[in-house]
Motif scaffolding. Sequence first.
Motif, PDB file in Angstrom:
ATOM      1  N   MET A   1      12.705   1.943  -1.029  1.00  0.00           N
ATOM      2  CA  MET A   1      13.306   0.878  -0.368  1.00  0.00           C
ATOM      3  C   MET A   1      13.662   1.208   1.013  1.00  0.00           C
ATOM      4  N   ALA A   2      13.991   2.576   1.473  1.00  0.00           N
ATOM      5  CA  ALA A   2      13.874   3.087   2.839  1.00  0.00           C
ATOM      6  C   ALA A   2      12.583   3.316   3.405  1.00  0.00           C
ATOM      7  N   VAL A   3      11.632   3.367   2.609  1.00  0.00           N
ATOM      8  CA  VAL A   3      10.377   3.599   3.032  1.00  0.00           C
ATOM      9  C   VAL A   3       9.914   2.174   3.592  1.00  0.00           C
TER      10      VAL A   3
ATOM     11  N   ALA B   1       2.607   8.073   4.576  1.00  0.00           N
ATOM     12  CA  ALA B   1       1.789   6.739   4.362  1.00  0.00           C
ATOM     13  C   ALA B   1       1.998   5.814   5.093  1.00  0.00           C
ATOM     14  N   GLY B   2       3.233   5.534   5.667  1.00  0.00           N
ATOM     15  CA  GLY B   2       3.686   4.340   6.445  1.00  0.00           C
ATOM     16  C   GLY B   2       3.249   4.482   7.746  1.00  0.00           C
ATOM     17  N   THR B   3       3.151   5.725   8.223  1.00  0.00           N
ATOM     18  CA  THR B   3       2.745   6.011   9.692  1.00  0.00           C
ATOM     19  C   THR B   3       1.188   5.813   9.718  1.00  0.00           C
ATOM     20  N   PHE B   4       0.483   6.202   8.580  1.00  0.00           N
ATOM     21  CA  PHE B   4      -0.941   5.942   8.426  1.00  0.00           C
ATOM     22  C   PHE B   4      -1.367   4.389   8.505  1.00  0.00           C
ATOM     23  N   SER B   5      -0.304   3.607   7.636  1.00  0.00           N
ATOM     24  CA  SER B   5      -0.580   2.223   7.376  1.00  0.00           C
ATOM     25  C   SER B   5      -0.358   1.424   8.406  1.00  0.00           C
ATOM     26  N   SER B   6       0.426   1.800   9.232  1.00  0.00           N
ATOM     27  CA  SER B   6       0.746   1.047  10.346  1.00  0.00           C
ATOM     28  C   SER B   6      -0.196   0.724  11.343  1.00  0.00           C
TER      29      SER B   6
ATOM     30  N   ILE C   1      11.183  13.997  -1.528  1.00  0.00           N
ATOM     31  CA  ILE C   1       9.623  13.887  -1.560  1.00  0.00           C
ATOM     32  C   ILE C   1       9.212  12.392  -1.320  1.00  0.00           C
ATOM     33  N   SER C   2       9.884  11.450  -2.197  1.00  0.00           N
ATOM     34  CA  SER C   2       9.760  10.057  -1.697  1.00  0.00           C
ATOM     35  C   SER C   2       9.703   9.570  -0.421  1.00  0.00           C
ATOM     36  N   LEU C   3      10.655   9.849   0.477  1.00  0.00           N
ATOM     37  CA  LEU C   3      10.712   9.492   1.777  1.00  0.00           C
ATOM     38  C   LEU C   3       9.478  10.349   2.506  1.00  0.00           C
ATOM     39  N   ILE C   4       9.391  11.649   2.334  1.00  0.00           N
ATOM     40  CA  ILE C   4       8.230  12.278   3.015  1.00  0.00           C
ATOM     41  C   ILE C   4       6.985  11.875   2.718  1.00  0.00           C
ATOM     42  N   LEU C   5       6.568  11.543   1.517  1.00  0.00           N
ATOM     43  CA  LEU C   5       5.335  10.612   0.979  1.00  0.00           C
ATOM     44  C   LEU C   5       5.468   9.324   1.711  1.00  0.00           C
TER      45      LEU C   5
ATOM     46  N   HIS D   1       0.956  -1.321  -0.023  1.00  0.00           N
ATOM     47  CA  HIS D   1      -0.065   0.136   0.019  1.00  0.00           C
ATOM     48  C   HIS D   1       0.796   1.296   0.076  1.00  0.00           C
ATOM     49  N   ASP D   2       1.929   1.262   0.881  1.00  0.00           N
ATOM     50  CA  ASP D   2       2.779   2.418   1.003  1.00  0.00           C
ATOM     51  C   ASP D   2       3.594   2.646  -0.371  1.00  0.00           C
ATOM     52  N   VAL D   3       4.271   1.779  -0.841  1.00  0.00           N
ATOM     53  CA  VAL D   3       5.034   1.642  -2.014  1.00  0.00           C
ATOM     54  C   VAL D   3       4.072   1.992  -3.110  1.00  0.00           C
ATOM     55  N   LEU D   4       2.729   1.728  -3.285  1.00  0.00           N
ATOM     56  CA  LEU D   4       1.706   1.840  -4.525  1.00  0.00           C
ATOM     57  C   LEU D   4       1.375   3.356  -4.648  1.00  0.00           C
ATOM     58  N   ILE D   5       1.119   3.748  -3.410  1.00  0.00           N
ATOM     59  CA  ILE D   5       0.815   5.354  -3.209  1.00  0.00           C
ATOM     60  C   ILE D   5       1.881   6.123  -3.468  1.00  0.00           C
ATOM     61  N   VAL D   6       3.176   5.885  -2.962  1.00  0.00           N
ATOM     62  CA  VAL D   6       4.292   6.697  -3.350  1.00  0.00           C
ATOM     63  C   VAL D   6       4.521   6.726  -5.030  1.00  0.00           C
TER      64      VAL D   6
END
Length: 304
Positions: A189-191, A268-273, A260-264, A164-169
């Motif tokens: 990858m860091a995300v 997204a990662g905090t939300f999806s957790s 930008i990729s890390l901010i997004l 979900h996180d990767v797809l949104i970014v």
Amino acid sequence: MRAMRQFDFMGKRRIAFIVSIALTIVSVAALALLNLNLGLDFTGGTVVELHYAAAPSLDDIRSLLANSGFENFSVQTFGATDEILVRLQQTFSNDVGNQVVSALSSGNASIELVRAEFVGAQVGDQLRDQSGLGMLVALAGVAIYVAFRFQYKFALCAIISLGHDVLIVLGLFALFQWEFDLTVLAGIMAVIGYSLNDTIIVYDRIRENIRLSRSEDLAQIFNEAINQTLSRTLATSGTTLLVLFALFFLGGDMIHNFAISLILGIVAGTFSSVYVAAALLIVFRLERQDLIPVKKGEVVDDTP
């Protein structure tokens, strides 16, 4: 001591599911209809590095290149403000560096050609294939790790959350046509690692609370676990975002899209957790028995 306020995260999970599904649909549509704006790392082309006597205007450089017939190019600073990197998605010629210098010298600027390098399309195709394979291997490794540490339902929900996180970014990069290069791939990858770490923290607390609590209300147990880890999550995400915003505004064009990729991804990662990795455990009907190890020789009765 004043009790910490408890937020009803699971009570809002249906709204969160709608938001996630909507973002996923938009991301898939953007990737299918618009495609990623792949950089030279993946498509091939020419990189020309220039040194100016004084810091130039990037907009002036873009105008001069466009007026000279160059197309599909990008201009950015390369470290110092007087070091310029021009990326051209055009057929390479031995004289392309001098052609760029000639086009820009019409602006009466003192320019030195530092280097002109060609990145072949074959190399770009190989990078694209290997990067995609690397991402799949990372997700598979995550699934195996979570399945062994927790349980297969946790692993499945964690993989869905990371996907979900990767797809949104990726979808946002396609939607806004931001350039996607190797630095952005590194950010994604860091995300994956960051989001997994956040998810594992939540999963650990959920597992412990289920084992210690006598309540059968999983939603309430999940709420308590998420609230207990909330201060840690906000502190980690907040301090990381401060650094990333500093990179975004002060780091220069070279790492602009990386930031930008890390901010997004962190948002997204905090939300999806919370609303994907944790909330999906309720949808997948996690039970207390799923977390109780079966002793050797013990027969488990699965009859209703």
